[in-house]
Design a protein around this motif. Structure first.
Motif, PDB file in Angstrom:
ATOM      1  N   GLY A  56       0.833  -1.189   0.000  1.00  0.00           N
ATOM      2  CA  GLY A  56       0.000   0.000   0.000  1.00  0.00           C
ATOM      3  C   GLY A  56       0.877   1.252   0.000  1.00  0.00           C
ATOM      4  O   GLY A  56       2.101   1.187  -0.123  1.00  0.00           O
ATOM      5  N   ARG A  57       0.240   2.371   0.172  1.00  0.00           N
ATOM      6  CA  ARG A  57       0.985   3.634   0.202  1.00  0.00           C
ATOM      7  C   ARG A  57       1.721   3.764   1.518  1.00  0.00           C
ATOM      8  O   ARG A  57       1.235   3.333   2.564  1.00  0.00           O
ATOM      9  CB  ARG A  57       0.031   4.806   0.036  1.00  0.00           C
ATOM     10  CG  ARG A  57      -0.597   4.813  -1.359  1.00  0.00           C
ATOM     11  CD  ARG A  57      -1.424   6.014  -1.567  1.00  0.00           C
ATOM     12  NE  ARG A  57      -0.527   7.186  -1.521  1.00  0.00           N
ATOM     13  CZ  ARG A  57      -0.952   8.426  -1.599  1.00  0.00           C
ATOM     14  NH1 ARG A  57      -2.235   8.667  -1.709  1.00  0.00           N
ATOM     15  NH2 ARG A  57      -0.099   9.431  -1.546  1.00  0.00           N
ATOM     16  N   LYS A  58       2.868   4.374   1.450  1.00  0.00           N
ATOM     17  CA  LYS A  58       3.652   4.623   2.660  1.00  0.00           C
ATOM     18  C   LYS A  58       2.872   5.595   3.545  1.00  0.00           C
ATOM     19  O   LYS A  58       2.434   6.652   3.085  1.00  0.00           O
ATOM     20  CB  LYS A  58       5.004   5.214   2.273  1.00  0.00           C
ATOM     21  CG  LYS A  58       6.104   4.874   3.201  1.00  0.00           C
ATOM     22  CD  LYS A  58       7.438   5.304   2.620  1.00  0.00           C
ATOM     23  CE  LYS A  58       8.540   4.736   3.477  1.00  0.00           C
ATOM     24  NZ  LYS A  58       9.841   5.085   2.967  1.00  0.00           N
ATOM     25  N   PRO A  59       2.683   5.207   4.811  1.00  0.00           N
ATOM     26  CA  PRO A  59       1.872   6.073   5.687  1.00  0.00           C
ATOM     27  C   PRO A  59       2.642   7.299   6.167  1.00  0.00           C
ATOM     28  O   PRO A  59       3.866   7.361   6.111  1.00  0.00           O
ATOM     29  CB  PRO A  59       1.549   5.153   6.864  1.00  0.00           C
ATOM     30  CG  PRO A  59       2.675   4.198   6.909  1.00  0.00           C
ATOM     31  CD  PRO A  59       3.110   3.990   5.487  1.00  0.00           C
ATOM     32  N   ASP A  60       1.873   8.220   6.654  1.00  0.00           N
ATOM     33  CA  ASP A  60       2.445   9.419   7.271  1.00  0.00           C
ATOM     34  C   ASP A  60       3.240   8.979   8.498  1.00  0.00           C
ATOM     35  O   ASP A  60       2.744   8.222   9.335  1.00  0.00           O
ATOM     36  CB  ASP A  60       1.312  10.357   7.678  1.00  0.00           C
ATOM     37  CG  ASP A  60       1.817  11.675   8.254  1.00  0.00           C
ATOM     38  OD1 ASP A  60       2.924  11.702   8.840  1.00  0.00           O
ATOM     39  OD2 ASP A  60       1.088  12.676   8.130  1.00  0.00           O
TER      40      ASP A  60
END
Length: 107
Positions: A51-55
């Protein structure tokens, strides 16, 4: 040695069947039936989907993301030696078949 005997038996059986085939019937490309060789027992991990790299400020999201990476890495750590062992054994089988062919070749 037993494996070589089995492979030679299979090769002779298939060759005998090919020779007894009706004229005009296309012969198999090889001496062994399709699917005779065992498939790899190794489970290859699919392409990673982290998935997208989280904050970075969202600790729970970062931990969940990192856990996906750990699980994937662990699966790859299990897959790599398994597939290397399978390839080593397959190469051994190839050398045995080549030796049997060389022994059968009158030249």
């Amino acid at each position: 040695m037993m494996r070589l005997a089995l492979m030679l038996f299979l090769a002779m059986t298939v060759a005998a069947q090919a020779q007894s085939a009706a004229p005009g019937t296309p012969a198999s490309a090889g001496n062994l039936p399709a699917g005779f060789y065992p498939k790899s027992p190794c489970t290859k991990p699919g392409p990673p989907d982290f998935g997208r790299k989280p904050d970075q400020r969202n600790f729970k999201a970062v931990e969940a993301y990192n856990e996906k990476i750990r699980v994937y890495n662990k699966a790859m750590e299990a897959f790599n030696p398994c597939i290397q062992d399978y390839a080593t054994r397959a190469n051994h089988d190839i050398r045995e078949i080549q030796a049997a062919v060389a022994a059968a070749n009158p030249n």
